[in-house]
Motif scaffolding. Structure first.
Motif, mmCIF file in Angstrom:
data_model
loop_
_atom_site.group_PDB
_atom_site.id
_atom_site.type_symbol
_atom_site.label_atom_id
_atom_site.label_comp_id
_atom_site.label_asym_id
_atom_site.label_seq_id
_atom_site.Cartn_x
_atom_site.Cartn_y
_atom_site.Cartn_z
ATOM 1 N N UNK A 74 60.141 -5.333 13.257
ATOM 2 C CA UNK A 74 59.104 -4.924 12.321
ATOM 3 C C UNK A 74 58.249 -6.082 11.797
ATOM 4 N N UNK A 75 58.845 -7.259 11.467
ATOM 5 C CA UNK A 75 57.991 -8.357 10.997
ATOM 6 C C UNK A 75 56.958 -8.818 12.020
ATOM 7 N N UNK A 76 57.225 -8.573 13.290
ATOM 8 C CA UNK A 76 56.306 -8.995 14.353
ATOM 9 C C UNK A 76 55.241 -7.955 14.650
ATOM 10 N N UNK A 77 55.325 -6.788 14.003
ATOM 11 C CA UNK A 77 54.476 -5.671 14.385
ATOM 12 C C UNK A 77 53.659 -5.115 13.247
ATOM 13 N N UNK A 78 53.415 -5.904 12.234
ATOM 14 C CA UNK A 78 52.639 -5.434 11.102
ATOM 15 C C UNK A 78 51.157 -5.464 11.438
ATOM 16 N N UNK A 79 50.485 -4.361 11.201
ATOM 17 C CA UNK A 79 49.037 -4.321 11.366
ATOM 18 C C UNK A 79 48.554 -4.366 12.794
ATOM 19 N N UNK A 80 49.379 -3.964 13.760
ATOM 20 C CA UNK A 80 48.922 -3.909 15.146
ATOM 21 C C UNK A 80 49.518 -2.686 15.829
ATOM 22 N N UNK A 81 49.204 -2.534 17.096
ATOM 23 C CA UNK A 81 49.640 -1.345 17.835
ATOM 24 C C UNK A 81 50.949 -1.567 18.578
ATOM 25 N N UNK A 82 51.617 -2.705 18.330
ATOM 26 C CA UNK A 82 52.848 -3.018 19.052
ATOM 27 C C UNK A 82 53.948 -1.974 18.879
ATOM 28 N N UNK A 83 54.191 -1.404 17.669
ATOM 29 C CA UNK A 83 55.244 -0.391 17.553
ATOM 30 C C UNK A 83 55.015 0.809 18.462
ATOM 31 N N UNK A 87 57.444 1.787 21.614
ATOM 32 C CA UNK A 87 58.065 3.112 21.686
ATOM 33 C C UNK A 87 57.735 3.777 23.018
ATOM 34 N N UNK A 88 56.492 3.700 23.440
ATOM 35 C CA UNK A 88 56.109 4.291 24.715
ATOM 36 C C UNK A 88 56.849 3.676 25.885
ATOM 37 N N UNK A 89 56.994 2.348 25.887
ATOM 38 C CA UNK A 89 57.707 1.668 26.970
ATOM 39 C C UNK A 89 59.184 2.042 26.981
ATOM 40 N N UNK A 90 59.777 2.174 25.795
ATOM 41 C CA UNK A 90 61.186 2.576 25.715
ATOM 42 C C UNK A 90 61.365 3.991 26.265
ATOM 43 N N UNK A 91 60.453 4.904 25.918
ATOM 44 C CA UNK A 91 60.541 6.267 26.447
ATOM 45 C C UNK A 91 60.424 6.277 27.972
ATOM 46 N N UNK A 212 54.078 7.155 28.624
ATOM 47 C CA UNK A 212 52.773 6.689 29.111
ATOM 48 C C UNK A 212 51.649 7.205 28.214
ATOM 49 N N UNK A 213 51.779 8.451 27.751
ATOM 50 C CA UNK A 213 50.762 9.005 26.854
ATOM 51 C C UNK A 213 50.737 8.256 25.528
ATOM 52 N N UNK A 214 51.910 7.929 24.998
ATOM 53 C CA UNK A 214 51.979 7.186 23.737
ATOM 54 C C UNK A 214 51.284 5.844 23.865
ATOM 55 N N UNK A 215 51.429 5.200 25.022
ATOM 56 C CA UNK A 215 50.832 3.880 25.223
ATOM 57 C C UNK A 215 49.337 3.969 25.486
ATOM 58 N N UNK A 216 48.930 4.845 26.419
ATOM 59 C CA UNK A 216 47.577 4.761 26.956
ATOM 60 C C UNK A 216 46.563 5.732 26.338
ATOM 61 N N UNK A 217 47.005 6.869 25.820
ATOM 62 C CA UNK A 217 46.036 7.817 25.261
ATOM 63 C C UNK A 217 45.262 7.219 24.083
ATOM 64 N N UNK A 218 45.930 6.576 23.098
ATOM 65 C CA UNK A 218 45.150 5.957 22.005
ATOM 66 C C UNK A 218 44.195 4.880 22.502
#
Length: 273
Positions: A74-83, A87-91, A212-218
């Motif tokens: 979480x400290x590495x992912x504040x204010x960006x789309x990394x979370x 999540x998409x890559x884990x799925x 893939x949708x979680x990663x690429x659709x946004x």
């Protein structure tokens, strides 16, 4: 954590439960043999107790996974789309595992060493003729090495907080319960249906597509919005140019009228002379 993620965990547990039966079938059989001298009513209660213990262990592991994700990621992912991307890559990763990719085999072998280390403690819970023993057996069972469980734990790591991770793992465990408590005839029917319609593979494919949708659709939506904004800006610039052109034409027309008036005044002066 969204409801969709909980539903994904539940389906992951249910459609992956034939694999759980293969891993845990011997253990379930041993539990059943150790309860052969108890009444049917108490037997059902003991079965519910050790499954509750197993789900409690899953929830505990999910809590630890959620704490790990909160503290490290979480400290590495504040204010960006990394979370979202993680999540998409884990799925995708978990979905490919359900499709048969042997990504977690080495982790299973590592977990087997820990399971063997627990062997002296496991022997003390038999026979499962009391509720404390049944609960202890279930708590230990939750640590049985299983790639499907490890895949669910990866999702719990990116579940945003420890309580979400615990809830996700508990729901995942619920999905495995029907296969593990069913009678022999029902187990055969469930395994046949899940195998015939390739429901595990179908669920894995859905998880891959969801990831893939979680990663690429946004990203695609953001790109389309950016292009729309650029087009709007170009339209405004074109409008400004048209306005400037109209202004220039008006000014030129006014200057022409002034020149014509001056010419008429000169002609009148010449006439008077």
């Amino acid at each position: 954590m969204t409801t969709a993620l909980l539903v994904a965990a539940l389906l992951m547990g249910f459609f992956g439960s034939p694999h759980c039966l293969g891993m845990c079938g011997g253990l379930v059989t041993a539990f059943g043999l150790s309860m052969k001298d108890v009444s049917p009513a108490k037997r059902r209660a003991l079965v519910a107790t050790y499954h509750f213990g197993r789900l409690t262990s899953y929830a505990f592991l999910g809590l630890i996974a959620g704490l790990l994700g909160t503290a490290v990621l979480q400290p590495l992912m504040q204010g960006n789309s990394a979370p979202r991307i993680l999540l998409g890559l884990v799925l995708v990763f978990v979905g490919m595992t359900m499709l048969g990719a042997p990504f977690l085999k080495r982790l299973e072998r590592f977990g087997m060493r820990f399971w063997q280390y627990l062997s002296p403690i496991r022997q003390k819970v038999f026979p499962l003729n009391t509720f404390p023993r049944a609960l202890s057996a279930g708590l230990l069972w939750g640590f049985l090495p299983c790639g499907l469980v490890y895949g669910a734990l990866l999702i719990a790591v990116v579940a945003h907080n420890p309580l979400s991770g615990a809830a996700l793992m508990f729901v995942f465990g619920l999905g495995t319960v029907p296969m593990l408590v069913a009678t022999h005839e029902t187990v055969g029917w469930l395994r046949d249906k899940i195998g015939r319609f390739r429901l595990r593979q179908l669920n894995g494919a859905v998880m891959v597509l969801s990831g893939l949708a979680v990663v690429f659709v946004p990203i695609a939506m953001s790109s389309m919005h950016g292009n729309h904004g650029s087009g709007h800006s170009m339209g405004m610039a074109h409008g400004d140019t048209m306005m400037m052109t109209d202004t220039d034409n008006t000014t030129h027309h006014d200057m022409s009228q002034m020149d014509h008036s001056m010419h008429n005044m000169n002609n009148d002066s010449e006439t008077m002379e």
